[in-house]
Design a protein around this motif. Structure first.
Motif, PDB file in Angstrom:
ATOM      1  N   ARG A  81     -13.459   3.939   9.163  1.00 47.25           N
ATOM      2  CA  ARG A  81     -13.438   3.556  10.580  1.00 47.25           C
ATOM      3  C   ARG A  81     -14.607   2.628  10.903  1.00 47.25           C
ATOM      4  NH1 ARG A  81     -10.799   8.138  10.086  1.00 47.25           N
ATOM      5  NH2 ARG A  81      -8.983   8.529  11.421  1.00 47.25           N
ATOM      6  N   MET A 141     -13.863  -0.874   9.733  1.00 46.00           N
ATOM      7  CA  MET A 141     -12.924  -1.685  10.507  1.00 46.00           C
ATOM      8  C   MET A 141     -13.614  -2.531  11.566  1.00 46.00           C
ATOM      9  SD  MET A 141      -9.891  -1.516   9.392  1.00 46.00           S
ATOM     10  CE  MET A 141      -8.980  -2.185  10.781  1.00 46.00           C
ATOM     11  N   ASP A 170     -12.524  -6.299  11.677  1.00 44.60           N
ATOM     12  CA  ASP A 170     -11.808  -6.839  12.837  1.00 44.60           C
ATOM     13  C   ASP A 170     -12.474  -8.113  13.340  1.00 44.60           C
ATOM     14  OD1 ASP A 170      -9.834  -4.962  12.878  1.00 44.60           O
ATOM     15  OD2 ASP A 170     -10.806  -3.655  14.341  1.00 44.60           O
ATOM     16  N   ARG A 221      -9.117  -4.606   4.606  1.00 50.84           N
ATOM     17  CA  ARG A 221      -8.418  -3.970   5.725  1.00 50.84           C
ATOM     18  C   ARG A 221      -7.329  -3.028   5.222  1.00 50.84           C
ATOM     19  NH1 ARG A 221      -8.601  -5.518  11.008  1.00 50.84           N
ATOM     20  NH2 ARG A 221      -6.400  -4.958  11.209  1.00 50.84           N
ATOM     21  N   THR A 273      -7.302   0.918   6.262  1.00 50.79           N
ATOM     22  CA  THR A 273      -6.192   1.531   7.001  1.00 50.79           C
ATOM     23  C   THR A 273      -5.448   2.552   6.145  1.00 50.79           C
ATOM     24  OG1 THR A 273      -4.896  -0.445   6.435  1.00 50.79           O
ATOM     25  CG2 THR A 273      -5.872  -0.343   8.636  1.00 50.79           C
ATOM     26  N   GLY A 332      -5.019   6.265   7.359  1.00 49.22           N
ATOM     27  CA  GLY A 332      -3.668   6.795   7.442  1.00 49.22           C
ATOM     28  C   GLY A 332      -3.504   8.090   6.681  1.00 49.22           C
ATOM     29  N   LEU A 389      -0.615   3.235  10.664  1.00 49.57           N
ATOM     30  CA  LEU A 389      -1.703   2.729   9.829  1.00 49.57           C
ATOM     31  C   LEU A 389      -1.182   2.328   8.456  1.00 49.57           C
ATOM     32  CD1 LEU A 389      -4.436   5.331  10.812  1.00 49.57           C
ATOM     33  CD2 LEU A 389      -4.450   2.894  11.349  1.00 49.57           C
ATOM     34  N   ASP A 409       0.339  -1.077   8.779  1.00 54.40           N
ATOM     35  CA  ASP A 409      -0.706  -2.103   8.827  1.00 54.40           C
ATOM     36  C   ASP A 409      -1.269  -2.358   7.440  1.00 54.40           C
ATOM     37  OD1 ASP A 409      -3.858  -2.747   9.291  1.00 54.40           O
ATOM     38  OD2 ASP A 409      -2.642  -3.589  10.906  1.00 54.40           O
ATOM     39  N   ALA A 410      -1.487  -1.269   6.694  1.00 52.14           N
ATOM     40  CA  ALA A 410      -1.981  -1.418   5.321  1.00 52.14           C
ATOM     41  C   ALA A 410      -0.992  -2.185   4.473  1.00 52.14           C
ATOM     42  CB  ALA A 410      -2.241  -0.037   4.718  1.00 52.14           C
ATOM     43  N   ASN A 436      -1.285  -5.978   5.260  1.00 50.84           N
ATOM     44  CA  ASN A 436      -2.514  -6.558   4.725  1.00 50.84           C
ATOM     45  C   ASN A 436      -2.514  -6.602   3.204  1.00 50.84           C
ATOM     46  OD1 ASN A 436      -4.632  -7.121   6.960  1.00 50.84           O
ATOM     47  ND2 ASN A 436      -3.758  -5.158   7.562  1.00 50.84           N
TER      48      ASN A 436
END
Length: 758
Positions: free
Chosen positions: A189, A192, A196, A212, A216, A220, A228, A231-232, A235
């Protein structure tokens, strides 16, 4: 006249850029900006119109900050105030010495827009200078903020774009380093936050996308959040396909694997393809692999395990199961080489063999894993399953007997040994009704050792320990060891309250049922005339005693209450019969010594005492049985029977029970759902109730006419023949009617128990 060195004190010199000469060389004030051309007449008060630079917005950058307008408004207000304080003499005009002077001049002439544009350019240059200085100090975030402020004021230029590139490079470098550092420390966390920020300046960077994806993925897995994982997946896909980050293929595989919760086999197929591409492009020892949530070998092993399972079920039609199992085993073996003390890897090797049908290799791999991790439950499950597939329950027992010997302090090994011995014992009971009490005794000891060694086994081990005692009881029953069976079943309750009710559904009955079998066994011994009388009588009393134990254990069971009444009645009758035999022999013997006579009569008295105790217990049990099953004609009849024939101390109660039995039987015979056997039993119970009512009237109330009526009804209903009615009861009724027999003679002939002489 204005000084050449600068404006007078009240000419707003505070707006002047004191470093302008140092930055731009020794150009005169008129050359402040190269876009301005020198005015031929230095005394001219009309500067060349300013052409503002165009603003080209960058869609990948944040929107413009709104801090410039207030500053410009304040600056314009200050210039207006300055322009009204002091004016140069009209006869001695002077050219503005600085951009601030020029802006003030434009403002005094009402040319606000031109003054605004000139000041915007001035402030933008100042912000660019600030951005360069911050960049030189390594303050990337501050440099970026100053740069964006400059662009907001006067738009972009080649100079600002070049500076922006330098700043973004530093921002990206710092963000990637910080994100990697946070990931290495285990905090996705916090990682990130800089990542970001880096997306704003370099959204297509492969390393950024990989980091990233790793962050994530970790979040997740911690949160169980599919968003999550999605998103992973995005990426990791961008990073992997860039060709710059081979480890991203494993991140992509893990993202697909985690999303397989939706049950789509295509995800495992894509994960498998990613693993294979990762294997092909792998840069062994790359620091990127350390950032993955799990090492590549573990990720690949998980994916291949699922792929092999799906392929075996026909859900991955393009894959060959044996080849997948071999590939799976290769990755699992690689992980075992990395972490030999971890049970998971050994289990995966064993599972890959098991999936391929190689049960011997599966058993051996799991056995080796247990040597490294003797308490791992999944490993023991695989070991048990593969050994059973290879050699049956006996094979499992052989394996675990060895483990219990080699690892006597291991709760898991002891528990596994107990389960193996238990299963072999149960199988023997089911197939052969064999005597395998030794196996259940072994199982009981193993379970007791497991729960003593580790509290986590207490709950499940105690249950099997209880049922192991039931197994011992059933083994003893089949072997004819009734006393041992009784003790084993009763010990279930000693071990655990309610233990007698424990059973193995569909495979082994509970202890209550086992004790019923023991009671039946004792009763069979009573009927076995090959045994001596004393042994037979002991067996009958054991049956009665044990039936009372069962009745007390389950007081709401009408069946067990009826059984207790039945066996105690039989025991009472049998004991009285023996006492009667003794009395007959003693009274008929003329030459018996007084001491012997007294000894035998003493035995008879003790037998009578015990017989009376049994009969009272029988009656009490029958009363409870009637309460629990008032519609059972047989039970209600037997309750009245005990009172009529044996206790004979409550005639009204006896009559009430027998009349209730008659009514219950008559009601039952009106039902249409009785089969022939059931109807026969009910009719027989009704006939018995009639007969017993006749005997009550004959022997207790001495009313022969009423008694004859009941006896005749009994003969009419049948269905069993009742010869005693014709040979004894009806003739006795006639004798009683003619006063040919006294009440005392009837009491002596049919009284109970036998009268023992003093």
């Amino acid at each position: 006249m204005p000084s050449e060195k600068g404006p007078p004190e009240n000419s707003c010199g505070a707006l002047r850029d004191p470093g302008s000469r140092a930055r731009r060389g020794s150009r005169p004030p008129g050359d402040y900006n190269p876009r301005f051309r020198r005015v031929p007449d230095p005394r001219s008060r009309m500067p060349r119109p300013y052409r503002p630079r165009t603003f080209r917005p960058n869609p990948l950058r944040p929107g413009p900050r709104r801090g410039g307008a207030p500053l410009l408004l304040a600056s314009l207000a200050a210039l207006a105030a300055c322009s009204s304080t002091k004016e140069a003499p009209a006869d001695r005009p002077a050219a503005p010495a600085t951009p601030a002077d020029r802006a003030a001049l434009l403002l005094s002439e009402g040319k606000v827009e031109e003054a605004h544009a000139m000041l915007s350019d001035l402030l933008a240059d100042q912000r660019l200078v600030e951005a360069r200085e911050r960049l030189a100090r390594g303050d990337a975030r501050g440099a970026l903020a100053a740069h964006d402020a400059a662009v907001e004021l006067s738009g972009t230029s080649p100079e600002s774009e070049a500076l922006r590139t330098q700043i973004e490079a530093l921002v990206l470098q710092r963000a990637l380093a910080e994100g990697r550092r946070e990931l290495e420390s285990g905090d996705p966390r916090d990682a990130m936050l800089p990542l970001d920020e880096a997306v704003r300046v370099a959204p297509a960077d492969a390393e950024l996308r990989f980091l990233r994806a790793c962050a994530t993925l970790r979040m997740g897995i911690e949160d169980g959040d599919a968003i999550l994982f999605e998103d992973a997946l995005r990426n990791a896909s961008r990073a992997a396909r860039s060709g710059e980050r081979p480890a991203a293929w494993y991140a992509l595989a893990q993202a697909e694997f985690q999303l397989y919760a939706d049950g789509d086999p295509a995800r495992i197929a894509r994960a498998l393809a990613a693993v294979r591409r990762g294997d092909a492009a792998r840069d062994a020892g790359s620091p990127d692999e350390a950032l993955l949530p799990e090492p590549p070998e573990r990720i690949a092993t998980k994916v291949l395990g699922w792929a092999a399972s799906l392929a075996a079920n026909g859900q991955l039609v393009d894959e060959d199961v044996p080849s997948l199992c071999e590939e799976w085993r290769g990755h699992a073996s690689a992980w075992v080489g990395i972490a030999p003390e971890e049970a998971w890897g050994w289990n995966q090797v064993a599972l890959s063999h098991e999936r391929a049908g190689e049960y011997g290799q599966a058993r051996d791999a799991a056995r080796r894993g247990v040597m490294h991790a003797p308490e791992d439950a999944p490993l023991h499950e695989t070991l048990t399953r593969s050994a059973r597939a290879l050699s049956g329950e006996e094979g499992v027992l052989e394996v675990y007997a060895g483990l219990a010997r080699d690892y006597p302090e291991s709760p898991a090994c002891r528990y596994g040994h107990g389960m193996a011995a238990f299963e072999v014992g149960v199988a023997a009971l089911q197939s052969e009704r064999a005597d395998r009490a030794d196996l259940f005794l072994t199982a009981e000891g193993a379970f007791r050792a497991a729960r003593a060694a580790d509290a986590q086994y207490a709950q499940r081990a105690i249950g099997y320990e209880v049922v192991s005692r039931a197994g011992q009881g059933w083994s003893h029953v089949h072997a004819g060891r009734l006393d041992a069976a009784r003790d084993a079943f009763l010990s279930m309750e000693d071990l655990l309250e309610g233990g007698l009710r424990w059973k193995l559904e569909g495979r082994m009955d509970d202890g209550v049922r086992g004790l019923e079998f023991v009671v039946f066994g004792y009763n069979q011994r009573w009927a076995d005339e090959s045994l001596d009388d004393e042994e037979r009588l002991r067996s009958l009393e054991k049956a009665a005693s044990l039936s009372s134990t069962l009745h007390a254990y389950a007081p709401d069971s009408g069946k067990l209450a009826n059984d207790a009444g039945f066996f105690h009645r039989d025991a009472g009758v049998a004991l009285n019969d023996v006492a009667t035999s003794i009395v007959t022999r003693v009274t008929s013997a003329e030459d018996m010594a007084p001491e012997e006579r007294e000894r035998r009569l003493s035995v008879a008295r003790d037998l009578v005492r015990r017989a009376e105790e049994h009969m009272r217990t029988s009656y009490a049990a029958y009363v409870e049985a009637v309460r629990l099953e008032p519609d059972n004609a047989r039970t209600v009849n037997d309750c009245g029977l005990v009172q009529v024939y044996y206790l004979r101390d409550d005639v009204d109660a006896a009559e009430s029970y027998l009349m209730d039995a008659k009514d219950a039987a008559q009601a039952a015979l009106t039902r249409d759902d009785l089969d022939d056997e059931q109807r026969y039993a009910v009719e027989n119970a009704l006939g018995d109730a009639y007969e017993n009512l006749g005997f009550l009237e004959l022997s207790l109330r001495k009313r022969p006419i009423v008694a004859r009526n009941w006896f005749e009804k009994s003969q009419e209903i049948g269905p069993d023949p009742r010869p005693i009615i014709d040979t004894v009861y009806l003739p006795l009724c006639k004798q009683l009617e003619r006063d040919e027999v006294s009440d005392a003679e009837i009491d002596a002939a049919y009284g109970w128990p036998v009268a023992v002489p003093e």
